[in-house]
Design a protein around this motif. Structure first.
Motif, PDB file in Angstrom:
ATOM      1  N   GLY A 175      38.057  18.260  33.613  1.00 59.73           N
ATOM      2  CA  GLY A 175      38.358  16.980  34.254  1.00 59.73           C
ATOM      3  C   GLY A 175      39.319  17.055  35.405  1.00 59.73           C
ATOM      4  N   SER A 176      39.430  18.224  36.030  1.00 58.54           N
ATOM      5  CA  SER A 176      40.413  18.424  37.091  1.00 58.54           C
ATOM      6  C   SER A 176      39.767  18.433  38.461  1.00 58.54           C
ATOM      7  N   ASN A 177      40.555  18.053  39.470  1.00 58.59           N
ATOM      8  CA  ASN A 177      40.207  18.301  40.861  1.00 58.59           C
ATOM      9  C   ASN A 177      40.695  19.699  41.225  1.00 58.59           C
ATOM     10  N   VAL A 178      40.438  20.147  42.461  1.00 56.10           N
ATOM     11  CA  VAL A 178      40.736  21.541  42.792  1.00 56.10           C
ATOM     12  C   VAL A 178      41.540  21.663  44.085  1.00 56.10           C
ATOM     13  N   ARG A 179      42.258  22.778  44.155  1.00 49.11           N
ATOM     14  CA  ARG A 179      42.983  23.130  45.378  1.00 49.11           C
ATOM     15  C   ARG A 179      42.673  24.570  45.724  1.00 49.11           C
ATOM     16  N   VAL A 180      42.350  24.797  46.985  1.00 44.23           N
ATOM     17  CA  VAL A 180      42.170  26.137  47.516  1.00 44.23           C
ATOM     18  C   VAL A 180      42.929  26.215  48.838  1.00 44.23           C
ATOM     19  N   GLY A 181      42.976  27.400  49.438  1.00 44.71           N
ATOM     20  CA  GLY A 181      43.626  27.537  50.737  1.00 44.71           C
ATOM     21  C   GLY A 181      44.490  28.779  50.827  1.00 44.71           C
ATOM     22  N   LEU A 182      44.885  29.079  52.049  1.00 41.99           N
ATOM     23  CA  LEU A 182      45.620  30.315  52.328  1.00 41.99           C
ATOM     24  C   LEU A 182      47.048  30.306  51.807  1.00 41.99           C
ATOM     25  N   GLU A 183      47.557  29.156  51.394  1.00 44.30           N
ATOM     26  CA  GLU A 183      48.879  29.157  50.762  1.00 44.30           C
ATOM     27  C   GLU A 183      48.865  29.995  49.487  1.00 44.30           C
ATOM     28  N   ASP A 184      47.738  29.970  48.767  1.00 47.55           N
ATOM     29  CA  ASP A 184      47.671  30.562  47.434  1.00 47.55           C
ATOM     30  C   ASP A 184      46.800  31.808  47.345  1.00 47.55           C
ATOM     31  N   ASN A 185      45.952  32.043  48.326  1.00 47.33           N
ATOM     32  CA  ASN A 185      44.994  33.141  48.252  1.00 47.33           C
ATOM     33  C   ASN A 185      44.522  33.477  49.660  1.00 47.33           C
ATOM     34  N   LEU A 186      44.463  34.765  49.975  1.00 48.94           N
ATOM     35  CA  LEU A 186      44.105  35.188  51.331  1.00 48.94           C
ATOM     36  C   LEU A 186      42.672  35.686  51.463  1.00 48.94           C
ATOM     37  N   TYR A 187      41.954  35.818  50.357  1.00 48.24           N
ATOM     38  CA  TYR A 187      40.664  36.510  50.393  1.00 48.24           C
ATOM     39  C   TYR A 187      39.513  35.608  49.963  1.00 48.24           C
ATOM     40  N   LEU A 188      38.394  35.762  50.666  1.00 47.60           N
ATOM     41  CA  LEU A 188      37.160  35.088  50.281  1.00 47.60           C
ATOM     42  C   LEU A 188      36.421  35.899  49.227  1.00 47.60           C
ATOM     43  N   SER A 189      36.479  37.206  49.324  1.00 51.07           N
ATOM     44  CA  SER A 189      35.913  38.125  48.349  1.00 51.07           C
ATOM     45  C   SER A 189      36.692  39.433  48.469  1.00 51.07           C
ATOM     46  N   ARG A 190      36.386  40.388  47.626  1.00 46.83           N
ATOM     47  CA  ARG A 190      37.152  41.632  47.624  1.00 46.83           C
ATOM     48  C   ARG A 190      37.143  42.285  49.016  1.00 46.83           C
ATOM     49  N   GLY A 191      38.332  42.435  49.596  1.00 50.12           N
ATOM     50  CA  GLY A 191      38.471  43.098  50.882  1.00 50.12           C
ATOM     51  C   GLY A 191      38.158  42.248  52.095  1.00 50.12           C
ATOM     52  N   LYS A 192      37.713  41.006  51.902  1.00 52.38           N
ATOM     53  CA  LYS A 192      37.355  40.141  53.024  1.00 52.38           C
ATOM     54  C   LYS A 192      38.346  39.001  53.153  1.00 52.38           C
ATOM     55  N   LEU A 193      39.147  39.044  54.218  1.00 55.43           N
ATOM     56  CA  LEU A 193      40.116  37.984  54.461  1.00 55.43           C
ATOM     57  C   LEU A 193      39.403  36.673  54.784  1.00 55.43           C
ATOM     58  N   ALA A 194      40.005  35.579  54.348  1.00 60.40           N
ATOM     59  CA  ALA A 194      39.376  34.262  54.460  1.00 60.40           C
ATOM     60  C   ALA A 194      40.034  33.413  55.535  1.00 60.40           C
TER      61      ALA A 194
END
Length: 297
Positions: A242-261
């Motif tokens: 029942g949660s909404n979501v947060r993503v972004g470069l504050e918390d994570n730099l990668y889209l997939s292994r070795g690939k910067l987002a």
């Protein structure tokens, strides 16, 4: 299972991520453009920190916030602006047997009114309120948010008509949220952000997450995030609890292994995950209705 939810993009944060990633926005122009791109990719809310454009370090200069907000508003992009109010609570002790005096180079302590100067001037629809003091990451850094500070910040935010996003890093922070609610310093609906896996707050595991969700006050709209490689898997978990979501470069730099987002790529990937689960991604008008926001600016 939640059938519709919204995405928040945490655009740049305050961490030391700039040197290792060319896509982390630093200047006001870059931060605004990244927020706009994230909105076009499906983010209803842009959560914004600012940085010193010369050093890349976290800052809280009102002029930086003003330029970011004005650029977003002038673009006529429909996105809900969420400004951090967490800066100004940074205490770094001397460590070991000599904790005092604090290390002045890294300590930045300000009172509630100063911490909210940019919110009072720019009137975003949302601003954050960190709901407790905690040891934060390594070394002798303490994120300081005392009960008296938070009560006064909550009072001022309420008077401004801005919706506080209550940043909850551990179960005790939820206890204090309920106390603020009891004292009439928060209005319904509550908006809570569960911050998982942040040293040394709530650990990054689903049992802890479920326990925190079970303790939510009634009439709460909540969102969650985790760090690094757990960010996108948490998107898939969100509708189930029942949660909404947060993503972004504050918390994570990668889209997939070795690939910067980029922020837009992370938002786009989150939207793809949710849509594959038959979840509707809400736009800003629907989120304003849900949170009873007072559109400002």
């Amino acid at each position: 299972m939640k059938s519709r939810l919204f995405i928040t993009c945490a655009v740049t944060g305050a961490g030391d991520t700039v040197s290792g990633h060319p896509n982390v926005p630093v200047t006001a122009k870059d931060i605004a453009e990244s927020a706009i791109a994230a909105a076009k990719a499906g983010a209803a809310i842009a959560h914004i920190h600012v940085r010193n454009p010369e050093t890349g370090q976290a800052a809280r200069d009102v002029a930086y916030y003003r330029e970011v907000v004005e650029r977003i508003r002038d673009s006529e992009t429909d996105v809900i602006i969420n400004l951090t109010a967490g800066m100004g609570g940074d205490l770094v002790l001397g460590g070991g047997e000599s904790p005092l005096p604090p290390v002045s180079e890294y300590t930045d302590m300000a009172g509630p009114t100063e911490r909210l100067m940019h919110v009072a001037e720019l009137l975003p629809e949302i601003c954050t309120l960190d709901c407790g003091t905690m040891n934060f990451s390594l070394g002798d850094y303490i994120m300081v948010n005392t009960p008296s500070m938070l009560r006064e910040m909550a009072r001022q935010v309420q008077a401004l008509g801005v919706r506080p996003e209550l940043e909850v890093f551990d179960t005790g922070h939820l206890v204090f949220v309920k106390q603020l609610l009891k004292e009439g310093l928060l209005d319904h609906p509550l908006m809570i952000q569960l911050c998982m896996g942040v040293p040394y707050g709530a650990p990054n595991d689903l049992l802890t997450l479920q326990a925190m969700v079970a303790q939510m006050p009634p009439d709460t709209v909540y969102s969650m995030f985790s760090l690094g490689r757990f960010q996108l898997p948490y998107v898939g978990v969100a509708p189930m609890i029942g949660s909404n979501v947060r993503v972004g470069l504050e918390d994570n730099l990668y889209l997939s292994r070795g690939k910067l987002a980029t922020n837009a790529e992370l938002v786009g990937r989150a939207a793809t995950i949710l849509e594959a689960m038959n979840v509707e991604v809400m736009g800003p008008p629907a989120v304003r209705d849900l949170l009873k926001l007072r559109k400002q600016g």
